[in-house]
Design a protein around this motif. Structure first.
Motif, PDB file in Angstrom:
ATOM      1  N   ARG A  11       0.819  -1.210   0.000  1.00 58.42           N
ATOM      2  CA  ARG A  11       0.000   0.000   0.000  1.00 58.42           C
ATOM      3  C   ARG A  11       0.858   1.268   0.000  1.00 58.42           C
ATOM      4  NH1 ARG A  11      -2.489  -1.140   4.131  1.00 58.42           N
ATOM      5  NH2 ARG A  11      -1.283   0.070   5.640  1.00 58.42           N
ATOM      6  N   SER A  12       1.988   1.211   0.669  1.00 55.04           N
ATOM      7  CA  SER A  12       2.797   2.408   0.884  1.00 55.04           C
ATOM      8  C   SER A  12       3.784   2.690  -0.238  1.00 55.04           C
ATOM      9  CB  SER A  12       3.564   2.285   2.205  1.00 55.04           C
ATOM     10  OG  SER A  12       2.675   2.086   3.287  1.00 55.04           O
ATOM     11  N   VAL A  13       4.256   1.628  -0.932  1.00 55.41           N
ATOM     12  CA  VAL A  13       5.295   1.813  -1.964  1.00 55.41           C
ATOM     13  C   VAL A  13       4.844   1.159  -3.262  1.00 55.41           C
ATOM     14  CG1 VAL A  13       7.733   1.579  -2.526  1.00 55.41           C
ATOM     15  CG2 VAL A  13       7.032   1.757  -0.134  1.00 55.41           C
ATOM     16  N   PRO A  14       4.106   1.882  -4.110  1.00 60.15           N
ATOM     17  CA  PRO A  14       3.742   1.337  -5.420  1.00 60.15           C
ATOM     18  C   PRO A  14       4.979   1.184  -6.289  1.00 60.15           C
ATOM     19  CG  PRO A  14       3.085   3.634  -5.244  1.00 60.15           C
ATOM     20  CD  PRO A  14       3.555   3.225  -3.886  1.00 60.15           C
ATOM     21  N   MET A  15       4.874   0.421  -7.359  1.00 54.96           N
ATOM     22  CA  MET A  15       6.051   0.068  -8.151  1.00 54.96           C
ATOM     23  C   MET A  15       6.756   1.281  -8.731  1.00 54.96           C
ATOM     24  SD  MET A  15       8.192  -2.163  -9.135  1.00 54.96           S
ATOM     25  CE  MET A  15       7.454  -3.763  -8.809  1.00 54.96           C
ATOM     26  N   ASN A  16       6.030   2.276  -9.203  1.00 51.33           N
ATOM     27  CA  ASN A  16       6.717   3.430  -9.786  1.00 51.33           C
ATOM     28  C   ASN A  16       7.579   4.151  -8.748  1.00 51.33           C
ATOM     29  OD1 ASN A  16       4.257   4.300  -8.536  1.00 51.33           O
ATOM     30  ND2 ASN A  16       4.389   6.251  -9.620  1.00 51.33           N
ATOM     31  N   GLN A  87      13.253   2.557  14.953  1.00 50.18           N
ATOM     32  CA  GLN A  87      13.436   1.233  14.374  1.00 50.18           C
ATOM     33  C   GLN A  87      12.137   0.775  13.725  1.00 50.18           C
ATOM     34  OE1 GLN A  87      16.072  -1.929  16.048  1.00 50.18           O
ATOM     35  NE2 GLN A  87      14.147  -2.858  16.662  1.00 50.18           N
ATOM     36  N   MET A  88      12.278   0.112  12.584  1.00 48.65           N
ATOM     37  CA  MET A  88      11.126  -0.414  11.864  1.00 48.65           C
ATOM     38  C   MET A  88      11.409  -1.869  11.515  1.00 48.65           C
ATOM     39  SD  MET A  88       9.610   0.889   8.196  1.00 48.65           S
ATOM     40  CE  MET A  88      11.126   0.453   7.324  1.00 48.65           C
ATOM     41  N   VAL A  89      10.403  -2.712  11.698  1.00 47.63           N
ATOM     42  CA  VAL A  89      10.476  -4.111  11.302  1.00 47.63           C
ATOM     43  C   VAL A  89       9.395  -4.339  10.253  1.00 47.63           C
ATOM     44  CG1 VAL A  89      10.273  -6.513  12.031  1.00 47.63           C
ATOM     45  CG2 VAL A  89      11.343  -4.829  13.552  1.00 47.63           C
ATOM     46  N   LEU A 296       9.491   3.443   2.996  1.00 47.85           N
ATOM     47  CA  LEU A 296       8.505   3.082   4.015  1.00 47.85           C
ATOM     48  C   LEU A 296       8.637   3.969   5.258  1.00 47.85           C
ATOM     49  CD1 LEU A 296       8.770  -0.813   3.793  1.00 47.85           C
ATOM     50  CD2 LEU A 296       6.720   0.545   3.285  1.00 47.85           C
ATOM     51  N   ALA A 297       9.873   4.259   5.621  1.00 54.05           N
ATOM     52  CA  ALA A 297      10.097   5.060   6.827  1.00 54.05           C
ATOM     53  C   ALA A 297       9.581   6.476   6.666  1.00 54.05           C
ATOM     54  CB  ALA A 297      11.589   5.081   7.164  1.00 54.05           C
ATOM     55  N   GLU A 298       9.473   6.936   5.421  1.00 57.33           N
ATOM     56  CA  GLU A 298       8.991   8.296   5.164  1.00 57.33           C
ATOM     57  C   GLU A 298       7.477   8.379   5.044  1.00 57.33           C
ATOM     58  OE1 GLU A 298      10.968   9.522   1.652  1.00 57.33           O
ATOM     59  OE2 GLU A 298      12.957   9.622   2.595  1.00 57.33           O
TER      60      GLU A 298
END
Length: 300
Positions: A11-16, A87-89, A296-298
């Motif tokens: 959902r957060s990072v589409p391919m483009n 931190q992100m998992v 993702l972190a952004e």
């Protein structure tokens, strides 16, 4: 600590967005802004550990991958990102297929003809859908053929992707040679130990991506393709010479020299000609995982 599922990643990072992020990461790699330790391999490739440290931001990723080619899914992974005191998992299998697709998008954008409209994907497993999404993100593809050993699986994937991309014509096949006779772009995403085809079956002008073979004992591409290619692009020379069965075979046999290998990062600032047969071989490097993790972190 932020915990993200596969659905969160998609959902957060589409391919483009992924393609742009990975392209920027390889530019950063060429500039010397990453520390990339060699991938750690355990149990004859059953467990892999990859890491990357981005010096300008002080952020880092570590990804653990478990691979069992006789199981579904074949890849299970977890990624940990650290930076700025946080931190992100994240579920790592989705990141792995996404960033592998994205780097193919970057290489295809660099080497494939701008008007390329026909794509053949060899393989109908977990990596195949993101190979299609990535190429469609950078080229005006009108026709896609999915080739698989199982006619049912290849047809099912073609149907699913046809629903996702209703303006693209999807077909399926089990005949590799017939399916690679006239495409502009080919993506290989299999776990084959032997070459999937002979260069004689290919058009004189075609761009070929290969991402499935990640051990010295695996080979998707034939030696004679390297002999006839105008450009052989790799994600990182050191990694390819350690892990790519195709590249190792080509160099050992004298078909290629290490000087014939062009790295993706430098090629982005000095693009090679788009002519004849071109090859991109990826085994995957940590800056790709970092790129997706940083995106993702952004996210809000």
């Amino acid at each position: 600590m932020l915990v993200l599922t596969a659905e969160d990643v998609r959902r957060s990072v589409p391919m483009n967005v992924a393609v742009d992020a990975v392209r920027d990461a390889f530019t950063e790699l060429a500039a010397g802004h990453f520390v990339l330790p060699p991938r750690q391999i355990f149990g004859n490739g059953a467990v892999l550990v990859m890491s990357a440290y981005h010096s300008p931001t002080g952020t880092a990723v570590v990804k653990k991958i478990g691979i069992a080619l006789d199981q579904v899914p074949a890849i299970r992974a977890t990624l940990v990102w650290t930076g700025n005191g946080e931190q992100m998992v994240a579920e790592g299998s989705s990141i792995t297929t996404l960033r592998t697709g994205a780097v193919v998008g970057v290489a295809t954008d660099l080497l494939a003809p701008a008007e390329a409209s026909r794509l053949t994907v060899i393989g109908s497993g977990a990596q195949a859908p993101d190979q299609v999404r990535a190429v469609l993100a950078v080229r005006p593809i009108a026709d896609v053929t999915i080739v698989g050993r199982s006619a049912d699986r290849a047809a099912a994937l073609a149907g699913e992707l046809g629903t996702e991309f209703p303006d693209v014509r999807f077909t399926s096949s089990t005949d590799i040679d017939a399916s690679i006779a006239d495409p502009h772009i080919i993506c290989c995403a299999t776990s084959s130990a032997t070459p999937l085809f002979s260069a004689d079956s290919l058009p004189e002008s075609v761009h070929v991506n290969a991402v499935g073979a990640f051990r010295p004992t695996m080979r998707e591409l034939p030696r004679d393709l390297f002999a006839t290619a105008s450009t052989v692009l790799v994600d990182q020379t050191e990694a390819a010479l350690e892990e790519s069965g195709e590249v190792i075979d080509a160099v050992t046999s004298g078909t290629l020299t290490t000087q014939d290998l062009l790295e993706l990062g430098p090629a982005l600032s000095s693009p090679p000609p788009r002519s004849g047969r071109t090859v991109f071989k990826s085994v995957g490097v940590g800056c790709q995982d970092w790129a997706i993790a940083a995106a993702l972190a952004e996210m809000p």
